[in-house]
Design an enzyme around this catalytic site. Structure first.
Site, PDB file in Angstrom:
ATOM      1  N   TYR A 155       0.854  -1.185   0.000  1.00  6.45           N
ATOM      2  CA  TYR A 155       0.000   0.000   0.000  1.00  6.45           C
ATOM      3  C   TYR A 155       0.891   1.236   0.000  1.00  6.45           C
ATOM      4  O   TYR A 155       1.981   1.229   0.576  1.00  6.45           O
ATOM      5  CB  TYR A 155      -0.893   0.030   1.242  1.00  6.45           C
ATOM      6  CG  TYR A 155      -2.123  -0.826   1.164  1.00  6.45           C
ATOM      7  CD1 TYR A 155      -3.054  -0.665   0.138  1.00  6.45           C
ATOM      8  CD2 TYR A 155      -2.394  -1.783   2.141  1.00  6.45           C
ATOM      9  CE1 TYR A 155      -4.198  -1.450   0.080  1.00  6.45           C
ATOM     10  CE2 TYR A 155      -3.536  -2.564   2.095  1.00  6.45           C
ATOM     11  CZ  TYR A 155      -4.440  -2.388   1.055  1.00  6.45           C
ATOM     12  OH  TYR A 155      -5.572  -3.156   0.994  1.00  6.45           O
ATOM     13  N   THR A 181      -0.960  -2.120  -4.730  1.00  4.12           N
ATOM     14  CA  THR A 181      -2.406  -1.930  -4.798  1.00  4.12           C
ATOM     15  C   THR A 181      -2.694  -0.479  -5.153  1.00  4.12           C
ATOM     16  O   THR A 181      -2.238   0.440  -4.467  1.00  4.12           O
ATOM     17  CB  THR A 181      -3.066  -2.302  -3.466  1.00  4.12           C
ATOM     18  OG1 THR A 181      -2.896  -3.708  -3.240  1.00  4.12           O
ATOM     19  CG2 THR A 181      -4.557  -1.995  -3.484  1.00  4.12           C
ATOM     20  N   ASP A 183      -5.973   0.844  -5.997  1.00  3.42           N
ATOM     21  CA  ASP A 183      -7.385   1.259  -5.932  1.00  3.42           C
ATOM     22  C   ASP A 183      -7.835   1.627  -4.521  1.00  3.42           C
ATOM     23  O   ASP A 183      -9.032   1.615  -4.235  1.00  3.42           O
ATOM     24  CB  ASP A 183      -8.289   0.163  -6.513  1.00  3.42           C
ATOM     25  CG  ASP A 183      -8.187  -1.169  -5.771  1.00  3.42           C
ATOM     26  OD1 ASP A 183      -7.319  -1.301  -4.889  1.00  3.42           O
ATOM     27  OD2 ASP A 183      -8.981  -2.083  -6.082  1.00  3.42           O
ATOM     28  N   LYS A 258      -2.255  -3.997  -8.833  1.00  2.00           N
ATOM     29  CA  LYS A 258      -3.517  -4.661  -8.478  1.00  2.00           C
ATOM     30  C   LYS A 258      -4.604  -3.603  -8.278  1.00  2.00           C
ATOM     31  O   LYS A 258      -4.431  -2.687  -7.487  1.00  2.00           O
ATOM     32  CB  LYS A 258      -3.344  -5.473  -7.193  1.00  2.00           C
ATOM     33  CG  LYS A 258      -4.595  -6.235  -6.760  1.00  2.00           C
ATOM     34  CD  LYS A 258      -4.304  -7.057  -5.513  1.00  2.00           C
ATOM     35  CE  LYS A 258      -5.497  -7.887  -5.086  1.00  2.00           C
ATOM     36  NZ  LYS A 258      -6.616  -7.026  -4.609  1.00  2.00           N
ATOM     37  N   HIS A 282     -11.117  -4.999  -5.790  1.00  2.49           N
ATOM     38  CA  HIS A 282     -10.806  -5.192  -4.374  1.00  2.49           C
ATOM     39  C   HIS A 282     -11.866  -6.059  -3.689  1.00  2.49           C
ATOM     40  O   HIS A 282     -12.218  -5.845  -2.520  1.00  2.49           O
ATOM     41  CB  HIS A 282     -10.670  -3.847  -3.662  1.00  2.49           C
ATOM     42  CG  HIS A 282      -9.641  -3.837  -2.570  1.00  2.49           C
ATOM     43  ND1 HIS A 282      -8.330  -3.483  -2.775  1.00  2.49           N
ATOM     44  CD2 HIS A 282      -9.723  -4.146  -1.252  1.00  2.49           C
ATOM     45  CE1 HIS A 282      -7.654  -3.561  -1.634  1.00  2.49           C
ATOM     46  NE2 HIS A 282      -8.485  -3.973  -0.699  1.00  2.49           N
ATOM     47  N   ARG A 285     -14.848  -4.302  -2.122  1.00  2.00           N
ATOM     48  CA  ARG A 285     -14.643  -3.603  -0.855  1.00  2.00           C
ATOM     49  C   ARG A 285     -14.256  -2.133  -1.028  1.00  2.00           C
ATOM     50  O   ARG A 285     -14.034  -1.439  -0.043  1.00  2.00           O
ATOM     51  CB  ARG A 285     -13.567  -4.340  -0.042  1.00  2.00           C
ATOM     52  CG  ARG A 285     -14.039  -5.699   0.444  1.00  2.00           C
ATOM     53  CD  ARG A 285     -12.896  -6.615   0.846  1.00  2.00           C
ATOM     54  NE  ARG A 285     -12.319  -6.335   2.141  1.00  2.00           N
ATOM     55  CZ  ARG A 285     -12.794  -6.776   3.301  1.00  2.00           C
ATOM     56  NH1 ARG A 285     -13.927  -7.474   3.340  1.00  2.00           N
ATOM     57  NH2 ARG A 285     -12.155  -6.527   4.434  1.00  2.00           N
ATOM     58  N   GLY A 317     -11.669 -11.650  -7.535  1.00  6.84           N
ATOM     59  CA  GLY A 317     -13.019 -11.207  -7.215  1.00  6.84           C
ATOM     60  C   GLY A 317     -14.060 -12.206  -7.643  1.00  6.84           C
ATOM     61  O   GLY A 317     -14.460 -12.228  -8.805  1.00  6.84           O
ATOM     62  N   GLY A 318     -14.505 -13.063  -6.716  1.00  2.00           N
ATOM     63  CA  GLY A 318     -15.583 -13.996  -6.992  1.00  2.00           C
ATOM     64  C   GLY A 318     -15.170 -15.374  -7.420  1.00  2.00           C
ATOM     65  O   GLY A 318     -16.032 -16.211  -7.728  1.00  2.00           O
ATOM     66  N   ARG A 320     -14.597 -18.998  -7.070  1.00  2.00           N
ATOM     67  CA  ARG A 320     -15.068 -19.931  -6.049  1.00  2.00           C
ATOM     68  C   ARG A 320     -14.946 -21.396  -6.469  1.00  2.00           C
ATOM     69  O   ARG A 320     -15.456 -22.273  -5.780  1.00  2.00           O
ATOM     70  CB  ARG A 320     -16.541 -19.640  -5.709  1.00  2.00           C
ATOM     71  CG  ARG A 320     -16.790 -18.258  -5.099  1.00  2.00           C
ATOM     72  CD  ARG A 320     -16.138 -18.116  -3.741  1.00  2.00           C
ATOM     73  NE  ARG A 320     -16.362 -16.812  -3.145  1.00  2.00           N
ATOM     74  CZ  ARG A 320     -15.505 -15.793  -3.202  1.00  2.00           C
ATOM     75  NH1 ARG A 320     -14.358 -15.930  -3.878  1.00  2.00           N
ATOM     76  NH2 ARG A 320     -15.776 -14.645  -2.619  1.00  2.00           N
ATOM     77  N   GLY A 339      -8.773 -14.650  -2.568  1.00  2.00           N
ATOM     78  CA  GLY A 339      -8.563 -14.018  -1.280  1.00  2.00           C
ATOM     79  C   GLY A 339      -9.381 -14.607  -0.160  1.00  2.00           C
ATOM     80  O   GLY A 339      -8.836 -15.217   0.772  1.00  2.00           O
ATOM     81  N   ARG A 340     -10.697 -14.494  -0.228  1.00  2.00           N
ATOM     82  CA  ARG A 340     -11.517 -14.972   0.879  1.00  2.00           C
ATOM     83  C   ARG A 340     -11.438 -16.488   1.086  1.00  2.00           C
ATOM     84  O   ARG A 340     -11.358 -16.935   2.234  1.00  2.00           O
ATOM     85  CB  ARG A 340     -12.971 -14.538   0.678  1.00  2.00           C
ATOM     86  CG  ARG A 340     -13.195 -13.034   0.885  1.00  2.00           C
ATOM     87  CD  ARG A 340     -14.664 -12.685   0.696  1.00  2.00           C
ATOM     88  NE  ARG A 340     -14.950 -11.271   0.924  1.00  2.00           N
ATOM     89  CZ  ARG A 340     -14.971 -10.334  -0.018  1.00  2.00           C
ATOM     90  NH1 ARG A 340     -14.665 -10.670  -1.277  1.00  2.00           N
ATOM     91  NH2 ARG A 340     -15.272  -9.081   0.273  1.00  2.00           N
TER      92      ARG A 340
END
Length: 389
Positions: A155, A181, A183, A258, A282, A285, A317-318, A320, A339-340
């Site tokens: 950052y 990063t 954004d 990113k 992000h 977020r 992002g998304g 899965r 990420g998650r």
């Protein structure tokens, strides 16, 4: 009470409730990433779950990231020998067992005592890169000491010299890439955290920023998120293209940007000699209402391809499932960031839980590649992908 609202973006209940699992499932009982998500939701305190799961604003972009992947379909090819089907690939010119990078996620000791150490070791064992965050709760040196491929996410701080010092520190620690990063001039308004008045517990800190338990991130305020207050103190909204060049000038490492969604920004990055861009909002977020990353991906990949420079395109992002990875490759990505899901695995089972997430992605991707007529990830980039309404 703060931390007990577990509603999703449209008011639907999030899978699992705090404390619902008396005995967490073993890794082999987790059959897909939805299982891992439910297991994590069942063991994490509500406010911590919201910090991990939530997005900004009304969480429209958070939901759209996932919905966008569900609208993508590929046309399989047939009569191709896939008996030797492999998920092996290269990322930033080095071998990886999957076209997957574990994305930077802050403060992983919130969900498990081993935090980033466990995630990094699981990524090492799975043969994929792990990205240590600026807001990691474990110093980068401890992660790299365990081996494996480690990238470092940067950052841009208000003290410009500290940002460049962190870039040098990451290189000295043995990291293989810097992920800047771009954004986050400031943290998006994440209403779950605001409503929970979320603050870090004393044992979790930003290991690279030298803030102890007395930092703004640890002080609950009547106004909302302590973590947002902390980042407002630390982050600079003045990051510019000149600073990207400054980062490149102080390191020999590959530099990744990113947070790119506009093809024009991707082209400028490639022309500057950036080694890769990550098409990302992000994880929903930051700007609520930003374009879903996978929707932005084809135009970014096409634009970068016209520059003629060697610049890889990743997306996050998304993601899965392994099938989502296949779709991303077919739309022009060289790989994805997740990420998650690794954080869910960490919460559900520590290092073995993270490894289960990565093993599931590997199993699902190999299955998807073979059924689509692709012997490797490179073949997936030749598939025709269609986005349905």
């Amino acid at each position: 009470m703060p931390g007990t609202d577990r509603s999703g973006p449209g008011g639907e209940p999030v899978p699992g409730t705090p404390g619902a699992l008396e005995t967490p499932p073993g890794p082999r009982e987790l059959r897909d990433l939805d299982d891992v998500e439910r297991a994590a939701a069942a063991v994490l305190p509500g406010a911590v779950w919201d910090f991990v799961a939530g997005g900004s604003g009304r969480e429209l972009t958070l939901a759209a990231n996932r919905a966008a992947f569900d609208r993508v379909f590929v046309t399989p090819r047939v009569l191709r020998d896939v008996s030797g089907c492999t998920t092996d690939t290269t990322l930033l010119g080095r071998p990886a067992r999957l076209p997957v990078v574990v994305a930077p996620v802050a403060y992983q000791r919130l969900v498990h005592p081993d935090g980033e150490l466990a995630t990094g070791r699981a990524a090492r064992d799975a043969g994929v890169p792990f990205t240590v965050a600026t807001l990691s709760s474990v110093p980068v040196e401890e992660v790299t000491a365990a081996g494996g491929r480690v990238w470092f996410q940067l950052y841009w701080l208000r003290e410009r010299g500290r940002s460049l010092d962190l870039a040098r520190r990451a290189e000295d620690a043995g990291c293989e890439a810097l992920v800047l990063t771009v954004d986050v001039p400031w943290m998006g308004r994440r209403l779950r955290d605001v409503r929970n008045r979320f603050a870090l517990p004393g044992h979790v800190r930003a290991a690279h920023l030298d803030f102890g338990a007395s930092s703004a991130a640890h002080r609950t305020t009547g106004g909302g998120s302590a973590v947002a207050a902390h980042t407002a103190e630390a982050f600079s909204p003045g990051l510019s293209w000149a600073d990207v060049e400054a980062v490149r000038s102080v390191t020999r490492l590959p530099v990744v940007l990113k947070g790119i969604l506009a093809p024009e920004d991707a082209v400028r990055a490639a022309r500057l000699g950036v080694d890769a861009v990550v098409v990302s909002n992000h994880g929903g977020r930051q700007l609520d209402g930003a374009l879903p990353a996978v929707e932005a991906l084809p135009a970014v990949a096409e634009a970068v391809g016209t520059v003629g420079e060697s610049c890889e395109v990743l997306v996050d992002g998304g993601v899965r499932s392994g099938t989502d990875v296949l779709k991303a490759l077919a739309l022009g990505a060289s790989g994805v960031m997740v990420g998650r899901p690794p954080v869910w695995g960490l919460a559900a089972g520590g290092r073995s839980g993270v490894r289960r997430v990565l093993d599931l992605l590997a199993e699902e991707l190999r299955d998807a590649l073979g059924l689509a007529g692709c012997a490797s990830p490179a073949g997936a980039r030749e598939l025709r992908a269609v986005r349905l309404p």
